[in-house]
Design a protein around this motif. Sequence first.
Motif, mmCIF file in Angstrom:
data_model
loop_
_atom_site.group_PDB
_atom_site.id
_atom_site.type_symbol
_atom_site.label_atom_id
_atom_site.label_comp_id
_atom_site.label_asym_id
_atom_site.label_seq_id
_atom_site.Cartn_x
_atom_site.Cartn_y
_atom_site.Cartn_z
ATOM 1 N N LYS A 193 0.833 -1.199 0.000
ATOM 2 C CA LYS A 193 0.000 0.000 0.000
ATOM 3 C C LYS A 193 0.872 1.255 0.000
ATOM 4 O O LYS A 193 0.572 2.243 -0.691
ATOM 5 N N ALA A 194 1.969 1.218 0.760
ATOM 6 C CA ALA A 194 2.887 2.358 0.798
ATOM 7 C C ALA A 194 3.488 2.609 -0.580
ATOM 8 O O ALA A 194 3.644 3.757 -1.008
ATOM 9 N N MET A 195 3.802 1.528 -1.303
ATOM 10 C CA MET A 195 4.344 1.679 -2.653
ATOM 11 C C MET A 195 3.311 2.274 -3.600
ATOM 12 O O MET A 195 3.640 3.086 -4.471
ATOM 13 N N GLU A 196 2.055 1.885 -3.423
ATOM 14 C CA GLU A 196 0.990 2.450 -4.253
ATOM 15 C C GLU A 196 0.874 3.956 -4.028
ATOM 16 O O GLU A 196 0.699 4.730 -4.976
ATOM 17 N N LEU A 197 0.973 4.373 -2.762
ATOM 18 C CA LEU A 197 0.897 5.803 -2.450
ATOM 19 C C LEU A 197 2.087 6.556 -3.060
ATOM 20 O O LEU A 197 1.935 7.680 -3.548
ATOM 21 N N ALA A 198 3.274 5.927 -3.023
ATOM 22 C CA ALA A 198 4.452 6.550 -3.633
ATOM 23 C C ALA A 198 4.273 6.650 -5.142
ATOM 24 O O ALA A 198 4.630 7.661 -5.763
#
Length: 202
Positions: free
Chosen positions: A66-71
């Motif tokens: 999810k953090a990668m998606e936000l990035a």
Amino acid sequence: VSEIAIHGRAPWRLRLRCVHTSTRRRETPISKQQQSFTRINDSIRVPQVRLIDAEGNQVGVIDTSKAMELADTAELDLVEVAPEARPPVCRIMDFGKYSFDKEKKAKEARKKGQSLQMKTVRIRTANISAHDLEYRLGHIREFIGAGHRVKISMRFFGRMMAYKDRGREVLEDVATQMKDVAIVDQMPQMEGREMSMILRPQ
């Protein structure tokens, strides 16, 4: 490993590989040295991270995917900034700019460390002439102006040991004449046959 019989022949052994395809929009080139110290994007393999967003806000503990998606959405990088934490702390940022700023700060720190190195100016005798003293004051002022600490030393040989008080007066006079640019870091003191004083930039 799977076995498949083809037309009665001996079974073939097929090695099955899991191929990961990334949909990341941003590829930030990083050196091997940077990779060995800072994990970013797909090299972050823990299941969860504590995330700080691009604005510096604490998002909390979330899945790494999810953090990668936000990035990705921000078209920035996911950078591990505190790998020793549990879970690791990651921040969404421009890794190229982060690396540049980090290197710039490191260079400034090295430059500051170099500027604090000690320079030495020797005064040969307590009975130094006004001309010779002025010459050495010029060197001291030059070193102080460049950001260095300066050790002013004077050695006493044989009968010159009787002139220690005069030597102290000379060093104190140097400190007085340098007070517009320097302060005394170490008052005049004897070490064996040498008397020394240390000045540093204001």
